[in-house]
Structure formats: structure tokens, C-alpha cells
Design a protein around this motif. Structure first.
Motif, PDB file in Angstrom:
ATOM      1  N   ASP A 115     -11.938   0.180   1.170  1.00 38.24           N
ATOM      2  CA  ASP A 115     -11.115   0.429   2.356  1.00 38.24           C
ATOM      3  C   ASP A 115     -12.015   0.689   3.568  1.00 38.24           C
ATOM      4  O   ASP A 115     -13.170   1.101   3.412  1.00 38.24           O
ATOM      5  N   LYS A 119     -11.446  -4.641   2.470  1.00 41.26           N
ATOM      6  CA  LYS A 119     -10.372  -4.450   3.454  1.00 41.26           C
ATOM      7  C   LYS A 119     -10.998  -4.176   4.808  1.00 41.26           C
ATOM      8  O   LYS A 119     -11.596  -3.112   5.013  1.00 41.26           O
ATOM      9  N   GLU A 158       0.862  -1.184   0.000  1.00 43.19           N
ATOM     10  CA  GLU A 158       0.000   0.000   0.000  1.00 43.19           C
ATOM     11  C   GLU A 158       0.895   1.230   0.000  1.00 43.19           C
ATOM     12  O   GLU A 158       1.825   1.335   0.805  1.00 43.19           O
ATOM     13  N   ASN A 197      -4.428   4.967  -2.302  1.00 43.73           N
ATOM     14  CA  ASN A 197      -5.656   5.482  -1.683  1.00 43.73           C
ATOM     15  C   ASN A 197      -6.262   6.591  -2.521  1.00 43.73           C
ATOM     16  O   ASN A 197      -5.558   7.479  -3.003  1.00 43.73           O
ATOM     17  N   GLU A 255      -7.705   1.936  -3.584  1.00 45.00           N
ATOM     18  CA  GLU A 255      -8.451   1.764  -2.329  1.00 45.00           C
ATOM     19  C   GLU A 255      -9.397   2.943  -2.151  1.00 45.00           C
ATOM     20  O   GLU A 255      -8.970   4.088  -2.056  1.00 45.00           O
TER      21      GLU A 255
HETATM   22 CA    CA Z   1      -5.929   2.449   2.681  1.00 41.68          CA
END
Ligand code: CA
Ligand code: C2E
Ligand code: CA
Ligand code: CA
Length: 278
Positions: free
Chosen positions: A180, A201, A58, A118, A150
Motif C-alpha cells: 500500500d 498500490k 477494500e 489494511n 494491504e
Molecule cells: Ca489501503
């Protein structure tokens, strides 16, 4: 306020609270950092539960004020970037940097990893997000199979019609999408099915008190089952202990991420730590 050039734009109205002054100062520092390369990206490993292998990272943005003051957390500066609109250029930079770095690792001969980036709510709604992703892939040469986006459950559910449209565009490009902070955003099951993300997630708040907290254990197991029934992958974030990992392994979670495996690391450090097993 009087502007003496970007750097000296420091005139604060007397009624501003301490908090407002700090926010204005962070915003000003971010504008400078964007122009002068004052942001960096760190990478946190995602690990396969079944074989312990590194399967992805990530990307997490970092901002170090150049004036010697302590680093500012993304928890503080991302919302300021969202409100000021700076998230658009910042988000574009993070996306391009993460794709560039991932491609560079592949070119260096490492096993290909998926990089997760993200996406903030403001970026998501910015209108041309799919073009931005397309351009980042094109300019860096990264294959779309190695990019994951995400998006928080709240962002998806609050903009649902648009989210579906964007999801089709992104999947059309060949990138994958993760939801997320899952479990915090009150999804309806029918919407979840329609959205058809690749991965759920599980939010860190459900992992923290595992395995002792019976509510959190039940929620975690329910999310794992849900993902399996929807034919989606499931990852747990914020895994800090052996006991949490054992619980997730026993209950069939696909992937894990957290301090138990590694903190987010600068690219060079990540490379030197993982070069051997990678
Ligand atoms: Ca994240
Ligand atoms: P997030 O997307 O949920 O990212 C996970 C956060 O948990 C990261 O914090 C990570 O460093 C931290 N973390 C990882 N493992 C553990 C663990 O085992 N225990 C604990 N307690 N924490 C762990 P970070 O880097 O401070 O980022 C915070 C939030 O800021 C992110 O939450 C995300 O919402 C946002 N953010 C960070 N980078 C970006 C970015 O490039 N773009 C956007 N839009 N948001 C970002
Ligand atoms: Ca999260
Ligand atoms: Ca509880």
C-alpha cells in the motif's frame, strides 16, 4: 486518575493539552465501541481497467461516536489505536468482519470478489499475525484466494527481515499481499524483488495531479513498468476524474479505485448498488 468504572474514567490532569485530552477521549470511546459494536466496515470497489468490472473491495473501518459528535476519521483514530495497543483487537475485528461479509456475499450467490484488509505496523509486528489470518479464514469459511492484505511500503521496508518471513507464511496460507501507499516508502529494488508482493498500490499523492503534473506522470508510469517487470499487478488509488482514469488506462495500469467509481460504502449499500452488475 480515579476510575469510576470504564465509562466514567474521565479524570484528566490539568497540564494535558487540548490535543492530549482529545486523544485520551478518543481512546476511551474506542474501548467502549470495541465492546459494544460501535465500529463498522465500509467497502470501496476495485475495478479492472481492461473491462470495467468490479473485481474486489477494500475494507475500511469506520467509527461513529455514540454521543452525537461528528464521526472521527481513521486518519485520526488509527494512530491512536496503534499507540494504545487497541489496534490489535480492532484489527482482528476488521479482519474477521471483512472475511465474514465476503463469505456471506458468496453464499448469497454473488460473483466472488477479493476483499483487501489494511494491516497496521503494530498488527504486522504482533508476532502471531499469520495465525490470526488463519483463524479468521477458518472461523468464517472464506477461501484464502479471496483475501488480500494491504501492508504499507514503509512497514515492509522498516521491518524487512520479518516482513519476508511473514510474507512466506501468508503466501503459504494462500492469501495475497499488496504493498500500500507505494512510492512513498523508499523501497530498494532488490528488497522489492525479494519481498515479491502480488500487487503494488500506487499512492494517491501521485494520482492527484495526473495527467498534468509531469513528475507525477513519470513516477506513475515508472511504477506501472516496475510492476510489470516484477510480474506483479498494479492498482492506482484515489482516482477521482475521467482524465486520471484515461491516463492510467492508456499507460497499462491493471486496476483502479477511487471516488470516480465509488466512495467506500456500508455493506448493504454496496450490495444494492452493485447487485445488478455483479
Ligand atoms: Ca489501503
Ligand atoms: P488507505 O489504506 O490509503 O485507504 C484509502 C483512503 O483513501 C480511505 O480513507 C479512502 O476512503 C480514501 N479514498 C478512496 N478513494 C479516494 C479518492 O478518490 N480520493 C480521496 N481523496 N480519497 C479517497 P479512509 O477510509 O479515511 O482511511 C484512511 C486511512 O486509515 C487508510 O488509508 C488506512 O491507512 C487507515 N485505515 C482505514 N481503515 C483501516 C483498517 O481497517 N485498518 C487499518 N490498520 N488501517 C485502516
Ligand atoms: Ca493507500
Ligand atoms: Ca510534482
Amino acid at each position: 486518575a480515579k476510575s469510576l468504572g470504564k465509562r466514567n474514567y474521565q479524570f484528566y490532569a490539568p497540564h494535558m493539552t487540548h490535543e492530549a485530552v482529545r486523544r485520551a477521549s478518543i481512546e476511551r470511546q474506542m474501548r467502549i465501541a470495541l465492546e459494544e459494536g460501535g465500529f463498522a466496515v465500509e467497502y470501496q470497489p476495485k475495478v479492472s481497467v481492461s473491462n470495467g468490472r468490479l473485481i474486489g473491495v477494500e475494507a475500511l473501518v469506520r467509527f461513529k461516536p455514540t454521543d452525537g459528535r461528528p464521526p472521527i476519521s481513521p486518519v485520526e483514530f488509527i494512530p491512536i489505536a496503534e499507540e494504545s495497543g487497541l489496534i490489535v483487537p480492532l484489527g482482528r475485528w476488521v479482519l474477521e468482519e471483512a472475511c465474514r461479509q465476503n463469505k456471506a456475499w458468496q453464499d448469497a450467490g454473488y460473483l466472488p470478489l477479493q476483499v483487501s484488509v489494511n494491516v497496521s505496523a503494530a498488527q504486522f509486528r504482533s508476532g502471531n499475525f499469520a495465525d490470526l489470518v488463519h483463524n479468521a479464514l477458518k472461523s468464517t469459511g472464506l477461501s484464502p484466494a479471496y483475501l488480500d492484505l494491504e501492508i504499507t511500503e514503509t512497514t515492509v521496508m522498516q521491518n524487512f527481515e520479518y516482513a519476508i518471513k511473514l510474507m512466506r507464511q501468508l503466501q503459504g496460507l494462500g492469501v495475497s499481499v499488496s504493498i500500500d501507499d507505494f512510492g512513498t516508502g523508499s523501497s530498494s529494488l532488490s528488497k522489492l524483488k525479494l519481498f515479491s508482493a502480488d500487487t503494488l498500490k500506487i499512492d494517491r499523492s501521485f494520482i492527484r495531479d495526473l495527467p498534468d503534473d509531469r513528475d507525477d506522470a513519470a513516477i506513475t508510469c515508472a511504477i506501472i513498468d516496475l510492476a510489470r517487470n516484477l510480474n506483479q499487478r498494479v492498482i492506482a488509488e484515489g482516482v477521482e476524474t475521467k482524465e486520471q482514469f484515461a491516463f492510467l488506462q492508456e499507460h497499462g495500469c491493471d486496476e483502479v479505485q477511487g471516488f470516480y467509481f465509488s466512495a467506500p460504502l456500508p455493506a448493504e449499500k454496496f450490495e444494492s448498488m452493485y447487485a445488478r452488475q455483479w
